[in-house]
Write an enzyme that holds these catalytic residues in place. Structure first.
Site, mmCIF file in Angstrom:
data_model
loop_
_atom_site.group_PDB
_atom_site.id
_atom_site.type_symbol
_atom_site.label_atom_id
_atom_site.label_comp_id
_atom_site.label_asym_id
_atom_site.label_seq_id
_atom_site.Cartn_x
_atom_site.Cartn_y
_atom_site.Cartn_z
ATOM 1 N N LYS A 104 13.381 9.897 1.084
ATOM 2 C CA LYS A 104 12.572 10.316 2.273
ATOM 3 C C LYS A 104 13.321 9.619 3.265
ATOM 4 C CE LYS A 104 8.980 7.546 3.510
ATOM 5 N NZ LYS A 104 9.404 6.906 5.035
ATOM 6 N N ASN A 105 13.773 8.250 3.317
ATOM 7 C CA ASN A 105 14.360 7.502 4.474
ATOM 8 C C ASN A 105 15.669 8.053 4.656
ATOM 9 O OD1 ASN A 105 12.048 6.115 4.490
ATOM 10 N ND2 ASN A 105 12.925 4.252 3.797
ATOM 11 N N CYS A 125 3.311 3.133 9.423
ATOM 12 C CA CYS A 125 2.423 2.261 8.338
ATOM 13 C C CYS A 125 1.967 0.801 9.255
ATOM 14 C CB CYS A 125 3.476 1.764 7.364
ATOM 15 S SG CYS A 125 3.672 2.995 6.173
ATOM 16 N N ARG A 146 6.523 -3.981 14.616
ATOM 17 C CA ARG A 146 7.442 -3.014 14.620
ATOM 18 C C ARG A 146 7.761 -2.674 16.007
ATOM 19 N NH1 ARG A 146 6.722 0.988 9.707
ATOM 20 N NH2 ARG A 146 8.935 0.630 9.250
ATOM 21 N N ILE A 171 11.291 -9.288 6.290
ATOM 22 C CA ILE A 171 11.600 -8.138 6.767
ATOM 23 C C ILE A 171 10.464 -7.866 7.813
ATOM 24 C CG2 ILE A 171 12.376 -5.510 7.285
ATOM 25 C CD1 ILE A 171 14.397 -7.697 5.965
ATOM 26 N N ARG A 180 2.634 10.599 1.667
ATOM 27 C CA ARG A 180 3.702 10.460 2.529
ATOM 28 C C ARG A 180 5.005 10.225 2.131
ATOM 29 N NH1 ARG A 180 3.022 6.023 6.541
ATOM 30 N NH2 ARG A 180 5.051 6.916 7.011
HETATM 31 C C1 UD1 Z 1 13.112 1.609 7.804
HETATM 32 C C2 UD1 Z 1 12.491 2.291 6.638
HETATM 33 C C3 UD1 Z 1 11.469 1.391 5.849
HETATM 34 C C4 UD1 Z 1 11.929 0.056 5.608
HETATM 35 C C5 UD1 Z 1 12.934 -0.472 6.665
HETATM 36 C C6 UD1 Z 1 13.551 -1.953 6.289
HETATM 37 C C7 UD1 Z 1 12.640 4.437 7.073
HETATM 38 C C8 UD1 Z 1 12.212 6.074 7.760
HETATM 39 N N1 UD1 Z 1 12.102 3.258 7.000
HETATM 40 O O1 UD1 Z 1 12.164 1.173 8.600
HETATM 41 O O2 UD1 Z 1 11.024 2.189 4.879
HETATM 42 O O3 UD1 Z 1 10.990 -0.781 5.246
HETATM 43 O O4 UD1 Z 1 13.817 0.323 7.131
HETATM 44 O O5 UD1 Z 1 14.337 -1.657 5.301
HETATM 45 O O6 UD1 Z 1 14.063 4.731 7.080
HETATM 46 N N2 UD1 Z 1 12.571 -4.186 14.681
HETATM 47 C C9 UD1 Z 1 12.503 -4.958 16.121
HETATM 48 N N3 UD1 Z 1 12.806 -4.400 17.432
HETATM 49 C C10 UD1 Z 1 13.259 -2.974 16.944
HETATM 50 C C11 UD1 Z 1 13.543 -2.444 15.730
HETATM 51 C C12 UD1 Z 1 13.110 -3.037 14.679
HETATM 52 O O7 UD1 Z 1 12.269 -6.146 16.244
HETATM 53 O O8 UD1 Z 1 13.547 -2.191 18.133
HETATM 54 C C13 UD1 Z 1 12.352 -5.262 13.424
HETATM 55 C C14 UD1 Z 1 11.214 -4.760 12.757
HETATM 56 O O9 UD1 Z 1 9.979 -4.997 13.267
HETATM 57 C C15 UD1 Z 1 11.421 -5.305 11.427
HETATM 58 C C16 UD1 Z 1 13.077 -5.339 11.108
HETATM 59 O O10 UD1 Z 1 13.493 -5.032 12.606
HETATM 60 O O11 UD1 Z 1 10.963 -6.661 11.501
HETATM 61 C C17 UD1 Z 1 13.442 -4.164 10.479
HETATM 62 O O12 UD1 Z 1 13.216 -3.092 10.967
HETATM 63 P P1 UD1 Z 1 13.852 -1.605 10.683
HETATM 64 O O13 UD1 Z 1 15.002 -1.566 9.896
HETATM 65 O O14 UD1 Z 1 14.228 -1.360 12.104
HETATM 66 O O15 UD1 Z 1 12.787 -0.857 10.185
HETATM 67 P P2 UD1 Z 1 12.439 0.787 9.941
HETATM 68 O O16 UD1 Z 1 13.778 1.511 10.437
HETATM 69 O O17 UD1 Z 1 11.365 1.080 11.017
#
Ligand code: UD1
Length: 430
Positions: free
Chosen positions: A22-23, A126, A131, A338, A408
């Site tokens: 999915k990701n 989620c 986030r 995370i 999902r």
């Molecule tokens: C993706 C995955 C999710 C997985 C996550 C971490 C998809 C569709 N989803 O989510 O399943 O759990 O990676 O492996 O691929 N953050 C900030 N600011 C930002 C962006 C992120 O502070 O602008 C923080 C987030 O709150 C979190 C950390 O960075 O604490 C990692 O998040 P991120 O790797 O961006 O997760 P996603 O890409 O949303």
């Protein structure tokens, strides 16, 4: 709303076909916005998130078609999706769509790079912490975009096109790395992304972008260099297997005991979870068909685990691991680094008799000799499947409510587990 009912106690024996990730599927589909030619993606999983993203892309003007099933094809075979963004008719991604899936925010990158403008609602998805999107915005600013946030929308503009820049992420982010990769592919000049995410899904996106004509080096390491090109073309790409689905069923097999072959699974995507499973007491054998997980009656050993960006233990398997060690002989500690609020499964696991103490980011799980079935509520995608794993080992019936979370991200879950002997059924709401 549908429910899943599980009668615990059956061992799992058989084969489970692993779906496309999915990701990876989501960013690959979004990459179709970068070109006016057709992008064909094979092995797309049939999931609610994929269906929603089709709608979101359709809103921007992407035409899509799905290949029909060919004779002899298994129901588990992924779809082939043709996406054509010949004309982008709308550069706005509205709240009612984006709020339902966080990853749809990522359209901001390709829309901005190709059209010079994007208006994208701040995301939802989620409920696993706040986030924010600050790191996406930082990255796009570094590529020369003007950004405003107004009335819940990010307005990004680069009327003369994006230009290459140096992006140094202060923390590893998968989503912002995807977006930076896509945007930089069409920017003028060279972009260097430092502290880039190294997840296999990043490597998959980079491979597809490269087939489309992008010039990318270093995907899979923490420094990625992209030389922007003027235009990208169509391509054909196969989505890599889902490592989280693989890990989930591997933990399920370790939980119930038995012998399960995870067909098509790739060991290189799951080294940390496999090592851990071996330490817990399961036998994990890599074959040319996939990964085989065997456990014969032996007890489960407790663990000490911290979630980390790839190649560390993934946060997306944290809830499933917690379910498994509820039955370990001894006390485990699981530290989530995370997402700050990714423990909503704890109180639901407790309803099944688990003994878990939470202190800040650390869960201490005392193994119990038995779990008892109960009604539980799915709170997010990965949490919901942890309840299924616990239910498989619990005495009596477990009913999981709010199954839409499962749909999902897990394709035909009850069918895949059912084929291996699990007593599991979907109760379809009238
Ligand atoms: C993706 C995955 C999710 C997985 C996550 C971490 C998809 C569709 N989803 O989510 O399943 O759990 O990676 O492996 O691929 N953050 C900030 N600011 C930002 C962006 C992120 O502070 O602008 C923080 C987030 O709150 C979190 C950390 O960075 O604490 C990692 O998040 P991120 O790797 O961006 O997760 P996603 O890409 O949303």
């Amino acid at each position: 709303m549908d429910q899943i009912r599980i009668t615990g106690g059956a061992r799992l024996n058989g084969r489970i076909a692993i779906s496309g990730a999915k990701n990876a599927a989501l960013p690959l589909m979004i990459a179709s916005l970068l070109t006016d030619e057709t992008l064909t993606l094979d092995n797309i999983p049939r999931l609610a998130d994929v269906a929603l993203l089709k709608r979101i892309l359709g809103n921007h003007g992407v035409d899509y078609s799905v290949d029909g099933k060919r004779p002899g094809q298994d129901v588990m075979t992924g779809e082939t999706l043709h996406l054509s963004a010949k004309t982008i008719v709308d550069t706005t991604a509205p709240y009612d769509l984006v709020s339902r899936m966080r990853a749809s925010f990522w359209v901001v990158g390709p829309l901005l790079a190709r059209m010079g403008y994007a208006k994208v609602s701040l995301p939802g998805g989620c409920a696993i912490g706040t986030r924010p999107v600050d790191l996406f915005i930082e990255a796009l600013l570094k590529l020369g975009a003007d950004i405003e946030i107004d009335a819940g929308y990010v307005l990004a503009a680069a009327p003369k096109g994006l230009r290459g820049g140096r992006i140094t992420f202060p923390k590893v982010t998968v989503g912002a790395t995807h977006v930076a990769l896509m945007a930089a592919s069409l920017a003028r000049g060279e972009t260097v992304i430092e502290n880039a995410a190294r997840e296999p899904e990043i490597v998959d996106l980079a491979a597809c972008l490269t087939k489309m004509g992008a010039a990318i080096e270093g995907a899979g390491t923490s420094t990625i260099t992209i030389s922007g090109v003027e235009r990208l073309s169509g391509a054909r790409h196969t989505v890599l297997p889902d490592r989280i689905e693989t890990g989930t069923y591997a933990f399920a097999a370790a939980m119930t005991g038995g012998d399960v072959l995870l067909e098509g699974a790739r060991e290189d995507l799951l080294q940390a979870p496999i090592e851990l499973l071996r330490g817990i007491g399961a036998e994990v054998v890599v074959t040319n068909e996939g990964i085989r997980v065997v456990r014969n009656g032996a007890g489960l050993a407790p663990v000490r685990v911290t979630t980390e960006p790839f190649p560390g233990f993934p946060t997306d398997l944290q809830a499933q691991l917690m379910a498994l060690v509820c039955r370990a002989e001894g006390t485990s500690t699981i530290r989530e680094t995370i997402f700050e609020n990714r423990f909503m499964h704890v109180q639901e696991l407790a309803r099944l008799g688990a003994d878990i103490q939470l202190e800040g980011q650390v869960a201490t799980v005392k193994g119990v000799s038995r779990l008892r079935g109960a009604p539980v509520m799915a709170t997010d995608l990965r949490a919901s499947v942890s309840l299924v794993i616990a239910g498989l080992a619990a005495e009596g019936d477990t009913t999981v409510n709010r199954v839409y979370h499962l749909d999902r991200g897990f394709e035909r879950l009850e069918e895949k587990l059912g084929r291996c002997g699990a007593q599991i059924e979907r109760l379809v709401a009238a």
